[in-house]
Design an enzyme around this catalytic site. Structure first.
Site, PDB file in Angstrom:
ATOM      1  N   TYR A  69       0.822  -1.340  -0.272  1.00  0.00           N
ATOM      2  CA  TYR A  69       0.109  -0.055  -0.045  1.00  0.00           C
ATOM      3  C   TYR A  69       0.803   1.252  -0.037  1.00  0.00           C
ATOM      4  CZ  TYR A  69      -3.550  -3.181   1.747  1.00  0.00           C
ATOM      5  OH  TYR A  69      -4.585  -4.282   1.998  1.00  0.00           O
ATOM      6  N   HIS A 152       0.384 -11.777   1.941  1.00  0.00           N
ATOM      7  CA  HIS A 152      -0.705 -11.058   1.281  1.00  0.00           C
ATOM      8  C   HIS A 152      -1.458 -11.778   0.234  1.00  0.00           C
ATOM      9  CE1 HIS A 152      -1.434  -6.597   0.322  1.00  0.00           C
ATOM     10  NE2 HIS A 152      -2.656  -7.224   0.389  1.00  0.00           N
TER      11      HIS A 152
HETATM   12  N1  LIG Z   1      -5.749  -8.432   2.058  1.00  0.00           N
HETATM   13  C1  LIG Z   1      -6.173  -7.956   0.940  1.00  0.00           C
HETATM   14  O1  LIG Z   1      -5.778  -8.576   0.008  1.00  0.00           O
HETATM   15  C2  LIG Z   1      -7.065  -6.713   0.934  1.00  0.00           C
HETATM   16  C3  LIG Z   1      -7.692  -6.319  -0.188  1.00  0.00           C
HETATM   17  C4  LIG Z   1      -8.242  -5.011  -0.214  1.00  0.00           C
HETATM   18  C5  LIG Z   1      -8.452  -4.549   1.017  1.00  0.00           C
HETATM   19  N2  LIG Z   1      -7.811  -4.870   2.201  1.00  0.00           N
HETATM   20  C6  LIG Z   1      -7.940  -4.197   3.506  1.00  0.00           C
HETATM   21  O2  LIG Z   1      -9.380  -3.855   3.677  1.00  0.00           O
HETATM   22  C7  LIG Z   1      -9.508  -2.653   3.960  1.00  0.00           C
HETATM   23  C8  LIG Z   1     -10.980  -1.983   3.722  1.00  0.00           C
HETATM   24  O3  LIG Z   1     -11.147  -2.436   2.384  1.00  0.00           O
HETATM   25  P1  LIG Z   1     -11.704  -1.594   1.313  1.00  0.00           P
HETATM   26  O4  LIG Z   1     -11.305  -0.076   1.453  1.00  0.00           O
HETATM   27  O5  LIG Z   1     -11.637  -2.305   0.042  1.00  0.00           O
HETATM   28  O6  LIG Z   1     -13.260  -1.531   1.449  1.00  0.00           O
HETATM   29  P2  LIG Z   1     -14.697  -1.192   2.297  1.00  0.00           P
HETATM   30  O7  LIG Z   1     -14.197  -0.968   3.541  1.00  0.00           O
HETATM   31  O8  LIG Z   1     -15.539  -2.364   2.161  1.00  0.00           O
HETATM   32  O9  LIG Z   1     -15.168   0.107   1.683  1.00  0.00           O
HETATM   33  C9  LIG Z   1     -14.695   1.407   1.920  1.00  0.00           C
HETATM   34  C10 LIG Z   1     -15.953   2.415   1.414  1.00  0.00           C
HETATM   35  O10 LIG Z   1     -16.998   1.965   2.520  1.00  0.00           O
HETATM   36  C11 LIG Z   1     -17.407   3.226   2.936  1.00  0.00           C
HETATM   37  N3  LIG Z   1     -18.111   3.054   4.347  1.00  0.00           N
HETATM   38  C12 LIG Z   1     -17.440   2.920   5.366  1.00  0.00           C
HETATM   39  N4  LIG Z   1     -18.350   2.563   6.567  1.00  0.00           N
HETATM   40  C13 LIG Z   1     -19.327   2.471   6.012  1.00  0.00           C
HETATM   41  C14 LIG Z   1     -20.958   2.152   6.323  1.00  0.00           C
HETATM   42  N5  LIG Z   1     -20.930   2.115   7.899  1.00  0.00           N
HETATM   43  N6  LIG Z   1     -21.645   2.027   5.578  1.00  0.00           N
HETATM   44  C15 LIG Z   1     -21.538   2.361   4.154  1.00  0.00           C
HETATM   45  N7  LIG Z   1     -20.461   2.729   3.683  1.00  0.00           N
HETATM   46  C16 LIG Z   1     -19.375   2.790   4.583  1.00  0.00           C
HETATM   47  C17 LIG Z   1     -16.435   4.182   2.812  1.00  0.00           C
HETATM   48  O11 LIG Z   1     -16.930   5.504   2.385  1.00  0.00           O
HETATM   49  P3  LIG Z   1     -16.502   6.649   3.552  1.00  0.00           P
HETATM   50  O12 LIG Z   1     -15.052   7.066   3.273  1.00  0.00           O
HETATM   51  O13 LIG Z   1     -17.356   7.775   2.756  1.00  0.00           O
HETATM   52  O14 LIG Z   1     -16.984   6.306   4.742  1.00  0.00           O
HETATM   53  C18 LIG Z   1     -15.535   3.709   1.619  1.00  0.00           C
HETATM   54  O15 LIG Z   1     -15.887   4.372   0.297  1.00  0.00           O
HETATM   55  C19 LIG Z   1      -8.469  -1.910   3.217  1.00  0.00           C
HETATM   56  O16 LIG Z   1      -8.101  -0.623   3.567  1.00  0.00           O
HETATM   57  C20 LIG Z   1      -7.089  -2.786   3.296  1.00  0.00           C
HETATM   58  O17 LIG Z   1      -6.537  -2.431   4.646  1.00  0.00           O
HETATM   59  C21 LIG Z   1      -7.061  -5.723   2.195  1.00  0.00           C
END
Ligand SMILES: NC(=O)c1ccc[n+]([C@@H]2O[C@H](COP(=O)([O-])OP(=O)(O)OC[C@H]3O[C@@H](n4cnc5c(N)ncnc54)[C@H](OP(=O)(O)O)[C@@H]3O)[C@@H](O)[C@H]2O)c1
Length: 349
Positions: A69, A152
């Site tokens: 990241y 990862h």
């Molecule tokens: N291990 C892996 O391969 C992998 C892959 C992808 C991600 N990840 C990890 O997972 C984390 C989160 O994943 P992500 O960012 O892809 O997806 P996510 O958390 O599902 O989606 C983030 C989005 O959800 C919104 N959100 C937050 N709280 C909410 C709620 N209560 N209701 C509705 N929408 C809400 C946010 O908008 P606002 O900003 O407007 O609140 C943002 O646009 C990443 O930052 C990373 O650390 C790991």
């Protein structure tokens, strides 16, 4: 509703806070992408400083990051500030940092030395690279040890999932699962051995994997892993419930750490009729219902991203929403895809 965050006890006794702030702020066509540079594909590491700071203010005490990241230094910057003012800000090194190494390159991402080209490196080169990347994580984060370090991805490639209503939660038993590549199998074990080494030296309080399905994990165990992974981080939401992998992990004592619980912002949960119905009954938001389902019913830890402190506080409160069996039955029906843009574990060799 209470604002305390539940913890998950890992198989080695480490207490992991059940919700974490993610540090891979979304990229590309999302609302967060600056309109001035629509051609850019990649993360926005510079936004992590703000969101991690807000998350700590909101009360979160688990930061989920990864070498790929390119934001460890931003996390370190915030941690340094909070450690210096620990009497007022109450952040201690007992709070939790998860990071990840062993990520295959992806177009537009990880242009510097943050990824591992699994297919082109030999087993010996993989071992050397994962050692170097582990140390790089600690230096960038400015800590002596991490609380968890994960592999990862199990391998490169795989097709992205798509937003169908088909229930392919059972891909592990069907034709959806691709054959395991034996070279990759040996390379995963080599990378895992490096994590075991650092676990034994105390540089990681726990170690685990990410995006692994049950066969990937079983092969590690069959091939000579000395330590059963303590965590498997996996894309999991009400739309991608991965019940087979979760059941396998929980039987082995492996904690499941759900990522992208809000469908990466692609799914508009605020408009989902079933989520809206349960949310109305529980007097919370649809997103809070979706998160409560993961923590309470699937018994997962969760890594989410948000740019809003109010959302973060609401997500903490969601941990104490009590869904009843009728709610759970409705939410089980939302399962529809094995992945949501990222490759499903079942497509990885
Ligand atoms: N291990 C892996 O391969 C992998 C892959 C992808 C991600 N990840 C990890 O997972 C984390 C989160 O994943 P992500 O960012 O892809 O997806 P996510 O958390 O599902 O989606 C983030 C989005 O959800 C919104 N959100 C937050 N709280 C909410 C709620 N209560 N209701 C509705 N929408 C809400 C946010 O908008 P606002 O900003 O407007 O609140 C943002 O646009 C990443 O930052 C990373 O650390 C790991």
């Amino acid at each position: 509703m209470s604002s305390s965050i539940p913890t998950i006890t890992l198989s080695n006794g480490v207490q992991m806070p059940a919700i974490a702030i993610g540090t891979a702020p979304l990229s590309g066509s999302t609302a967060e992408a600056p309109q001035s540079n629509p051609n850019y594909v990649g993360f926005f590491p510079e936004r992590v400083t703000r969101s991690v700071h807000l998350a700590l203010q909101a009360g979160l005490r688990h930061i989920d990051t990864a070498l790929m990241y390119r934001c460890h230094e931003h996390v370190a910057h915030v941690l340094r500030q909070w450690f210096m003012e620990s009497s007022t800000r109450k952040l201690s090194r007992e709070d939790v940092i998860t990071s990840k190494v062993f990520r295959p390159p992806a177009p537009g991402f990880g242009l510097d030395d943050t990824t591992v080209d699994i297919s082109s490196l030999s087993v010996e080169e993989i071992t050397a690279k994962v050692h170097a990347h582990f140390e790089k994580c600690l230096v960038e984060l400015g800590v002596g040890y991490v609380d968890s370090m994960l592999l990862h991805w199990p391998s490169a490639g795989g097709g992205a999932g798509n937003a169908t209503t088909k229930n392919d939660n059972d891909s592990s038993s069907g034709s959806g699962m691709v054959k395991i590549d034996h070279d990759n199998r040996a390379k995963r074990l080599a990378a895992w051995k490096v994590l075991e080494h650092y676990y034994n030296t105390g540089w990681a309080r726990s170690i685990g994997v990410s995006n692994f399905h049950e066969v990937h994990i079983q092969h590690l165990l069959d091939d000579g892993a000395k330590i059963v992974p303590q965590i498997n981080q996996l894309e999991t939401s009400v739309y991608i419930q991965h019940t087979k992998i979760i059941q396998y992990c929980q039987e082995k004592g492996i904690a499941v750490f759900a990522f992208s619980p809000f469908g990466r912002g692609v799914m508009d949960m605020e408009k989902d009729e079933i989520l809206l119905e349960v949310a109305k009954k529980q007097n919370v938001s649809p997103g809070q219902v979706a998160l409560a389902y993961l923590v309470q019913h699937l018994k997962c830890a969760v890594s989410f991203y948000s740019s809003s402190k109010e959302r973060m506080e609401g997500n903490i409160l969601a941990c104490s929403v009590h869904l009843d069996p009728e709610d759970v039955t409705k939410l089980e029906m939302l399962q529809r895809s094995a992945s949501w843009g990222l490759p499903s574990p079942y497509t990885l060799t």
